[in-house]
Design a protein around this motif. Structure first.
Motif, PDB file in Angstrom:
ATOM      1  N   LEU A  96      -3.517  -4.855  10.058  1.00 33.74           N
ATOM      2  CA  LEU A  96      -2.358  -4.350   9.340  1.00 33.74           C
ATOM      3  C   LEU A  96      -1.100  -4.451  10.182  1.00 33.74           C
ATOM      4  CD1 LEU A  96      -3.916  -1.035   7.922  1.00 33.74           C
ATOM      5  CD2 LEU A  96      -3.649  -3.221   6.715  1.00 33.74           C
TER       6      LEU A  96
ATOM      7  N   ILE B  40       1.161   1.209   8.438  1.00 33.75           N
ATOM      8  CA  ILE B  40       0.210   2.153   7.829  1.00 33.75           C
ATOM      9  C   ILE B  40       0.913   3.245   7.038  1.00 33.75           C
ATOM     10  CG2 ILE B  40      -1.671   1.799   9.473  1.00 33.75           C
ATOM     11  CD1 ILE B  40      -0.689   4.260  10.991  1.00 33.75           C
ATOM     12  N   ARG B  41       2.246   3.177   6.930  1.00 31.46           N
ATOM     13  CA  ARG B  41       2.984   4.211   6.213  1.00 31.46           C
ATOM     14  C   ARG B  41       2.802   4.049   4.709  1.00 31.46           C
ATOM     15  NH1 ARG B  41       9.109   4.826   7.877  1.00 31.46           N
ATOM     16  NH2 ARG B  41       8.859   6.502   6.339  1.00 31.46           N
TER      17      ARG B  41
ATOM     18  N   TYR C 277      -0.304   3.496  -0.216  1.00 32.80           N
ATOM     19  CA  TYR C 277      -1.002   2.237  -0.462  1.00 32.80           C
ATOM     20  C   TYR C 277      -1.954   1.908   0.676  1.00 32.80           C
ATOM     21  CZ  TYR C 277      -1.756  -2.824  -0.620  1.00 32.80           C
ATOM     22  OH  TYR C 277      -2.330  -4.066  -0.601  1.00 32.80           O
ATOM     23  N   TYR C 278      -1.464   1.991   1.913  1.00 33.71           N
ATOM     24  CA  TYR C 278      -2.283   1.625   3.067  1.00 33.71           C
ATOM     25  C   TYR C 278      -3.477   2.560   3.227  1.00 33.71           C
ATOM     26  CZ  TYR C 278       1.478  -1.526   4.434  1.00 33.71           C
ATOM     27  OH  TYR C 278       2.410  -2.536   4.449  1.00 33.71           O
TER      28      TYR C 278
ATOM     29  N   LEU D  99      -6.014   1.819   0.351  1.00 33.25           N
ATOM     30  CA  LEU D  99      -6.602   0.496   0.564  1.00 33.25           C
ATOM     31  C   LEU D  99      -7.601   0.532   1.721  1.00 33.25           C
ATOM     32  CD1 LEU D  99      -6.515  -2.608  -0.134  1.00 33.25           C
ATOM     33  CD2 LEU D  99      -4.879  -2.792   1.755  1.00 33.25           C
ATOM     34  N   SER D 100      -7.203   1.129   2.841  1.00 35.72           N
ATOM     35  CA  SER D 100      -8.078   1.198   4.013  1.00 35.72           C
ATOM     36  C   SER D 100      -9.350   1.973   3.701  1.00 35.72           C
ATOM     37  CB  SER D 100      -7.346   1.850   5.185  1.00 35.72           C
ATOM     38  OG  SER D 100      -6.212   1.099   5.554  1.00 35.72           O
TER      39      SER D 100
ATOM     40  N   LEU E 262      -3.792  -2.412  14.324  1.00 41.37           N
ATOM     41  CA  LEU E 262      -2.390  -2.285  13.928  1.00 41.37           C
ATOM     42  C   LEU E 262      -1.527  -2.932  15.000  1.00 41.37           C
ATOM     43  CD1 LEU E 262      -0.352  -1.050  11.904  1.00 41.37           C
ATOM     44  CD2 LEU E 262      -0.323   0.995  13.351  1.00 41.37           C
TER      45      LEU E 262
ATOM     46  N   LEU F 151      -3.561  -8.113   6.207  1.00 39.96           N
ATOM     47  CA  LEU F 151      -2.366  -7.653   5.495  1.00 39.96           C
ATOM     48  C   LEU F 151      -1.317  -7.424   6.573  1.00 39.96           C
ATOM     49  CD1 LEU F 151      -0.853  -6.638   2.986  1.00 39.96           C
ATOM     50  CD2 LEU F 151      -1.922  -4.404   3.341  1.00 39.96           C
ATOM     51  N   ASN F 152      -0.789  -8.517   7.091  1.00 40.00           N
ATOM     52  CA  ASN F 152       0.070  -8.426   8.270  1.00 40.00           C
ATOM     53  C   ASN F 152       1.030  -9.623   8.309  1.00 40.00           C
ATOM     54  OD1 ASN F 152       1.155  -8.316  10.922  1.00 40.00           O
ATOM     55  ND2 ASN F 152      -0.623  -7.155  11.601  1.00 40.00           N
TER      56      ASN F 152
ATOM     57  N   ASP G 150      -2.229 -10.555   1.317  1.00 42.32           N
ATOM     58  CA  ASP G 150      -0.773 -10.549   1.238  1.00 42.32           C
ATOM     59  C   ASP G 150      -0.194 -11.957   1.082  1.00 42.32           C
ATOM     60  OD1 ASP G 150      -1.350 -11.519   3.736  1.00 42.32           O
ATOM     61  OD2 ASP G 150       0.049 -10.221   4.808  1.00 42.32           O
TER      62      ASP G 150
ATOM     63  N   ASN H 104       7.733 -10.124   2.036  1.00 41.55           N
ATOM     64  CA  ASN H 104       6.502  -9.647   1.427  1.00 41.55           C
ATOM     65  C   ASN H 104       6.168 -10.426   0.158  1.00 41.55           C
ATOM     66  OD1 ASN H 104       5.203  -7.606  -0.726  1.00 41.55           O
ATOM     67  ND2 ASN H 104       4.467  -7.097   1.324  1.00 41.55           N
TER      68      ASN H 104
END
Length: 337
Positions: A73, A76-77, A80-81, A84-85, A103, A125-126, A148, A191
């Motif tokens: 990732l 992580i804010r 959604y994160y 999903l995690s 992260l 997702l990064n 992503d 994004n």
């Protein structure tokens, strides 16, 4: 069974005959210590009986298998994160794997962790992973699922939302309510989902003969506060209010709703507001927020399932998830005002 027939046997056949998942077969063949001994022995017995020969060119060799999947990732804010995690973790447990979350915004560190055999496969997702890193992972044959971006190959899969369609749905929905002047609140500029939602939204408006002026495209960064500040600045500028606001995600929609309220603008009486994702908070704020449910819990589960299949020898593929509109109190027909 003849030798000719045995050449047709795949890991799917072993799983079906043993009554287990593909990941369970993979774990048994690679001696990953996550299975009950009886299950492992049953799988191995079926594999021997069917004369199944594993692909020794894959990464899932006994000497390399870790029984761990990696989630990479860049942030992580936000809800959604977290959701999903959590869905990815639960799917890993179900598939007999552990999950390690990385992260980082440093491409070399990300690639080093993937290629250093710390994980059997990666879910990405990064935005820090760009074309150069994608090529490295592809050339090394690392099973990788991207959530992503769209990138499909022998060991690369993508599990993405049809965000362009989501933007199209939002535009059609708001147009049907009679709205003609719009604000679009962007997410992160690089994004995939934000860009696709924007393109789909603008395309439908264009076909309807409506253009969104530059001053009516605001920065949201997928964040409540950033969206609040952008909408507040817009209100303070004295520009004509839009009929409706479509935000790239729900946090931005909620920030917009709060900015309108604090600026003395009534929602939805003066301005309709619509978001995307259907996070829990959309149902708790007042007015509740109309949104597009994207099923990101399902995205996480499918990403793990697809990664396990590639580790077991299957080729990568593209899986696209469609959202659906959830009408709530933050939108209303213009002619009803």
């Amino acid at each position: 069974m003849s030798k000719k027939d045995s050449k047709k046997i795949t890991i799917k056949d072993v799983a079906r005959e043993a009554g287990v998942s593909i990941s369970t077969v993979s774990n048994a063949l690679n001696d990953v210590n996550v299975l009950h001994p009886d299950t492992k022995e049953r799988v191995l017995e079926v594999a021997r009986r069917l004369n199944y020969t594993p692909n020794l060119n894959g990464r899932n060799l006994k000497a390399q298998a870790t029984g761990v999947l990696g989630l990479f990732l860049g942030a992580i804010r936000g809800p959604y994160y977290g959701e999903l995690s959590d869905s990815i973790y639960r799917a890993c447990v179900e598939g007999g794997y552990e999950l390690e979350i990385f992260l980082s915004s440093e491409p070399s560190h990300i690639v080093a962790n993937i290629l250093g055999h710390r994980v059997d496969g990666a879910i990405v997702l990064n935005p820090a992973i760009g074309p150069e890193q994608e090529e490295i992972l592809k050339n090394q044959g690392v099973p990788t699922v991207y959530i992503d971006r769209i990138l499909v190959g022998e060991k690369s899969s993508s599990v993405v939302f049809d965000s362009r369609n989501g933007g199209e749905q939002a535009a059609k929905f708001l147009l049907e309510l009679g709205h003609k002047k719009f604000i679009y609140i962007e997410g992160e500029h690089d994004n995939y989902d934000s860009n696709e939602r924007r393109e789909g939204f603008f395309e439908v408006l264009k076909r309807a003969g409506i253009a969104v002026e530059k001053d009516y495209i605001l920065e949201g960064k997928f964040e409540r506060e950033a969206s609040y500040n952008s909408v507040t600045s817009f209100i303070d500028s004295g520009k004509e209010l839009p009929d409706a606001i479509f935000a790239a995600n729900d946090l931005s929609a909620i920030g917009a709703l709060e900015a309108l309220r604090d600026g003395g603008v009534k929602v939805p009486e003066q301005v309709s507001v619509m978001g995307c994702d259907d996070i829990e908070t959309t149902r708790l704020v007042s007015p509740s927020v109309t949104t597009i449910r994207t099923f990101f819990e399902k995205q996480g589960i499918i990403a793990v399932e697809q990664l396990i299949r590639m580790i077991a020898g299957e080729e990568g593929k593209l899986i696209t998830l469609n959202g659906r509109i959830i009408p709530r109190d933050s939108t209303t027909a213009k002619d009803s005002l």
